[in-house]
Design an enzyme around this catalytic site. Structure first.
Site, mmCIF file in Angstrom:
data_model
loop_
_atom_site.group_PDB
_atom_site.id
_atom_site.type_symbol
_atom_site.label_atom_id
_atom_site.label_comp_id
_atom_site.label_asym_id
_atom_site.label_seq_id
_atom_site.Cartn_x
_atom_site.Cartn_y
_atom_site.Cartn_z
ATOM 1 N N LYS A 191 -7.610 -3.089 2.963
ATOM 2 C CA LYS A 191 -6.334 -2.426 3.274
ATOM 3 C C LYS A 191 -5.915 -2.802 4.678
ATOM 4 O O LYS A 191 -6.722 -2.774 5.605
ATOM 5 C CB LYS A 191 -6.447 -0.909 3.110
ATOM 6 C CG LYS A 191 -7.582 -0.282 3.875
ATOM 7 C CD LYS A 191 -7.729 1.193 3.554
ATOM 8 C CE LYS A 191 -8.986 1.743 4.221
ATOM 9 N NZ LYS A 191 -9.340 3.088 3.895
ATOM 10 N N LYS A 221 0.870 -1.177 0.000
ATOM 11 C CA LYS A 221 0.000 0.000 0.000
ATOM 12 C C LYS A 221 0.906 1.227 0.000
ATOM 13 O O LYS A 221 1.596 1.508 0.969
ATOM 14 C CB LYS A 221 -0.911 0.006 1.226
ATOM 15 C CG LYS A 221 -1.873 1.174 1.227
ATOM 16 C CD LYS A 221 -2.881 1.060 2.348
ATOM 17 C CE LYS A 221 -4.014 2.049 2.190
ATOM 18 N NZ LYS A 221 -3.606 3.438 2.154
ATOM 19 N N ARG A 249 -8.223 11.362 -7.366
ATOM 20 C CA ARG A 249 -9.402 10.707 -6.813
ATOM 21 C C ARG A 249 -10.585 11.651 -6.697
ATOM 22 O O ARG A 249 -11.731 11.244 -6.687
ATOM 23 C CB ARG A 249 -9.031 10.169 -5.441
ATOM 24 C CG ARG A 249 -9.901 9.063 -5.039
ATOM 25 C CD ARG A 249 -9.404 8.486 -3.758
ATOM 26 N NE ARG A 249 -10.496 8.481 -2.821
ATOM 27 C CZ ARG A 249 -10.426 7.945 -1.640
ATOM 28 N NH1 ARG A 249 -9.316 7.402 -1.224
ATOM 29 N NH2 ARG A 249 -11.456 7.956 -0.857
ATOM 30 N N GLU A 268 -0.979 4.597 -8.095
ATOM 31 C CA GLU A 268 -0.666 5.586 -7.053
ATOM 32 C C GLU A 268 0.611 6.318 -7.464
ATOM 33 O O GLU A 268 1.620 5.676 -7.790
ATOM 34 C CB GLU A 268 -0.468 4.834 -5.729
ATOM 35 C CG GLU A 268 -0.290 5.700 -4.523
ATOM 36 C CD GLU A 268 -1.595 5.987 -3.757
ATOM 37 O OE1 GLU A 268 -2.705 5.685 -4.267
ATOM 38 O OE2 GLU A 268 -1.489 6.536 -2.660
HETATM 39 P P1 AMP Z 1 -7.160 4.920 2.181
HETATM 40 O O1 AMP Z 1 -6.767 6.172 1.472
HETATM 41 O O2 AMP Z 1 -6.492 4.760 3.514
HETATM 42 O O3 AMP Z 1 -8.657 4.757 2.213
HETATM 43 O O4 AMP Z 1 -6.617 3.665 1.326
HETATM 44 C C1 AMP Z 1 -6.985 3.450 0.000
HETATM 45 C C2 AMP Z 1 -6.002 4.120 -0.915
HETATM 46 O O5 AMP Z 1 -4.754 3.465 -0.894
HETATM 47 C C3 AMP Z 1 -6.369 4.046 -2.367
HETATM 48 O O6 AMP Z 1 -7.345 4.972 -2.716
HETATM 49 C C4 AMP Z 1 -5.037 4.321 -3.051
HETATM 50 O O7 AMP Z 1 -4.865 5.709 -3.184
HETATM 51 C C5 AMP Z 1 -4.026 3.837 -2.051
HETATM 52 N N1 AMP Z 1 -3.232 2.683 -2.524
HETATM 53 C C6 AMP Z 1 -1.918 2.543 -2.295
HETATM 54 N N2 AMP Z 1 -1.444 1.411 -2.817
HETATM 55 C C7 AMP Z 1 -2.489 0.795 -3.416
HETATM 56 C C8 AMP Z 1 -2.636 -0.431 -4.124
HETATM 57 N N3 AMP Z 1 -1.620 -1.259 -4.314
HETATM 58 N N4 AMP Z 1 -3.886 -0.753 -4.594
HETATM 59 C C9 AMP Z 1 -4.932 0.072 -4.384
HETATM 60 N N5 AMP Z 1 -4.849 1.248 -3.721
HETATM 61 C C10 AMP Z 1 -3.644 1.610 -3.229
#
Ligand code: AMP
Length: 599
Positions: free
Chosen positions: A467, A236, A256, A284
């Site tokens: 996540k 991530k 986004r 990303e």
């Molecule tokens: P969050 O922002 O904490 O809700 O986590 C989701 C976000 O993680 C996504 O919207 C992406 O911007 C980010 N992200 C980072 N690495 C990845 C990945 N390998 N696959 C999907 N999303 C990712």
């Protein structure tokens, strides 16, 4: 416009979705196709279709001033009305006078005026046109014009319900309407195609952002794998989500929040124009540190490296070799200097290099791929990015090099601009735990755990993507009020009160002294002063637009805030400019964290 405003009032009065859809359908059917098309866009809460990038650039403060001028109300009267209504559109409806006018203000006329505002140069010229429009509107029309301009109708209507209404009013299945809207990025045009019975003719139009698939939090490796046994797992990355549309020589990148951000990353289009075919990529953008050519790390810690036997990295894993390009993603704070810039100097590009970690493909082979499984999309992506061009590269996770990614011998450090995010196949919690440690050792936030059989569901937060982040709970919250600081923070707005979402409203949950840098605080102070809704002296109520990620040690029940909770040791982890208030966490999420902590 009067008919539309009346329909909106009816829609606001019911909480039942089916009834809302019926009211929208009845209204749309009663209009000409032209008017219905423009209305469908307005009913989705926007002045223009998604595919158009036009923005009005008329903010809440400007509208406030116009409403004050036209109504003759004092600042105190307007503030009192706003506190009661919590919505500037509703306030406008209450305080504006009936206009002297002959004839109707049609939705087409309003749309025209919106376009004039876009074309007008400078804030004063834009404000003058907005004022002219509102001066000709009845209070009820003005109420909804203001809501459309601010981008939120607040009548419990989402674009998905407008899609349902189009299907109900003009035929075509809901799936056909949704598909056409997604392909075209224009709900008005979709309506016209439904009227003409031509929904099937819609063709993918690139360069309008599709919704992003979102992830749900997983609390542990075991819980993550309880949803699906075999998982595709990626690091991530801590950067900003980016959707790249590539066709012919043209490349445009969207954030986004659906804003175009191509100009902020001039080094990426060059690489992406070389794709062998038209494509939409998801990934990303991260700040990137190229370690260049390095010697192998000392200490031979290979036995500790998370290398589950089943972990298949795209591109075979090879033993570490001297002289290979390597690199790693840097934390979000490193990327911040690159954000929100219209022009990026060579120097900044060198100081803060970026890489686009691509993990999905939404369009390729002339087809929208959303309904394909992730596994199939992965294969297509591999083929697309695996084309023999050095600048689109696939890193290897070499043993002994767990703090960074390594690349093949043919890749130089400066070529790591568009990178295929490495994927692991995992089926046990132990493997996941290993990968989690390895991802953190590489400086990444944690893992994304994905169901290989899942389709890409735009805009939806399901259980197909999970996540797994650092253990400490964090909440994404919206700043609702700010205060001047003390000591060295005197004169700047550094104390933030923030809220989570509770149904349609925001409820305060905590207050934190800023964990931001002085530069960020100075920037935010300026923003908050420009977006103040109510000045209470030392405390300012501000437009609820800024999303923060806050960490805290635990949660307590408390009457101090409307949410019924208070946070212990809250600290701001970072600003989340990539999130809109509607992306903030909910009170349900807060309840979940509270209950989990009790256990
Ligand atoms: P969050 O922002 O904490 O809700 O986590 C989701 C976000 O993680 C996504 O919207 C992406 O911007 C980010 N992200 C980072 N690495 C990845 C990945 N390998 N696959 C999907 N999303 C990712």
């Amino acid at each position: 416009m009067m008919k539309l405003a009346e329909a909106c009032e009816r829609i606001a009065c019911t909480t039942k979705k089916l009834e809302k859809v019926r009211f929208v359908a009845e209204y749309l059917k009663s209009r000409t196709p032209e008017e219905a098309a423009v209305s469908a866009v307005f009913l989705s809460g926007r002045p223009f279709p998604v595919r158009e990038e036009a923005t009005l650039q008329v903010g809440g403060r400007v509208l406030w001033r116009i409403v004050a001028e036209l109504s003759g109300k004092s600042e105190a009267e307007l503030t009192a009305a706003y506190r009661q209504r919590g919505d500037l559109g509703a306030v406008a409806g209450d305080v504006l006078p009936e206009p002297p006018r002959d004839g109707d203000l049609s939705v087409l006329h309003v749309e025209n005026k919106f376009r004039e505002i876009v074309a007008a140069r400078g804030p004063a010229a834009k404000a003058a046109r907005a004022r002219e429009l509102l001066s000709k509107a009845t209070p009820l029309e003005a109420k909804y014009i203001v809501k459309i301009v601010t981008g939120d109708l607040r009548i419990g209507l989402k674009e998905s319900l407008v899609e349902e209404a189009i299907s109900k009013a003009f035929g075509g299945t809901l799936a056909e309407v949704q598909r056409s809207n997604m392909l075209l990025g224009d709900i008005g045009e979709t309506l016209k195609m439904a009227v003409a019975n031509k929904l099937g003719d819609a063709k993918m139009r690139l360069f309008h952002p599709l919704g992003f698939m979102l992830a749900s939090p997983a609390e542990s490796a075991e819980q993550a794998l309880s949803y699906f046994q075999n998982a595709l797992v990626e690091d991530k990355y801590d950067g900003i989500r980016a959707q790249a549309h590539c066709s012919g020589g043209e490349v445009r990148i969207f954030s986004r929040t659906r804003d175009e951000i191509t100009e902020s990353f001039p080094e990426l289009p060059d690489v992406l124009t070389g794709l062998p075919e038209d494509a939409i990529l998801d990934g990303e953008i991260v700040a990137w540190s190229s370690d260049g050519r390095e010697d192998p790390p000392e200490g031979g810690s290979e036995s500790k490296v998370a290398q589950p036997s089943s972990a298949a990295v795209v591109g075979a894993s090879r033993p570490h070799a001297v002289g290979r390009a390597a690199g790693r993603a840097l934390p979000f704070s490193a990327l911040q200097q690159r954000l929100g810039r219209k022009q990026v100097s060579e120097k900044l590009m060198q100081q803060v290099p970026v890489a686009y970690m691509v993990f999905d493909v939404l369009y390729a082979e002339g087809e929208l791929l959303l309904e394909r499984t992730l596994l199939e999309r992965e294969r297509i992506l591999d083929a697309l990015l695996g084309a023999p061009r050095k600048s689109r590269v696939v890193p290897r996770i070499a043993s002994g090099a767990q703090t960074r990614f390594e690349f093949g011998d043919d890749v130089s450090a400066s070529n790591t601009r568009v990178i295929r995010a490495p994927v692991f196949h995992v089926s046990t919690p132990q493997e996941l735990d290993h990968l989690f440690e390895a991802a953190q050792a590489r400086g990444n936030e944690g893992l994304m755990i994905k169901d290989p059989e899942s389709a890409y569901t735009p805009g939806r937060r399901g259980k197909s993507w999970l996540k797994l982040k650092r253990e400490l709970a964090t909440l994404d919250v919206v700043v609702t009020a700010v205060e001047y600081g003390h000591g060295k923070r005197i004169g700047v707005l550094s104390d933030y009160t923030f809220a989570v979402r509770d149904g349609g409203k925001l409820v305060n949950i905590g207050k934190a002294y800023s964990g931001l840098t002085d530069i960020e605080i100075a920037r935010m102070t300026k923003w908050f002063l420009e977006h103040t809704i109510e000045d209470q002296g030392l405390r300012l109520i501000v437009e609820p637009k800024i999303v923060l990620e806050v960490a805290f040690n635990n949660m307590m029940r408390s009457d101090r805030h409307e949410s019924g909770y208070a946070l212990r040791f809250p600290r701001i982890v970072r600003l989340r400019p990539d999130k809109l208030p509607q992306d903030a966490d909910t009170i349900e999420r807060a309840n979940e964290i509270y209950e989990k902590q009790g256990k």
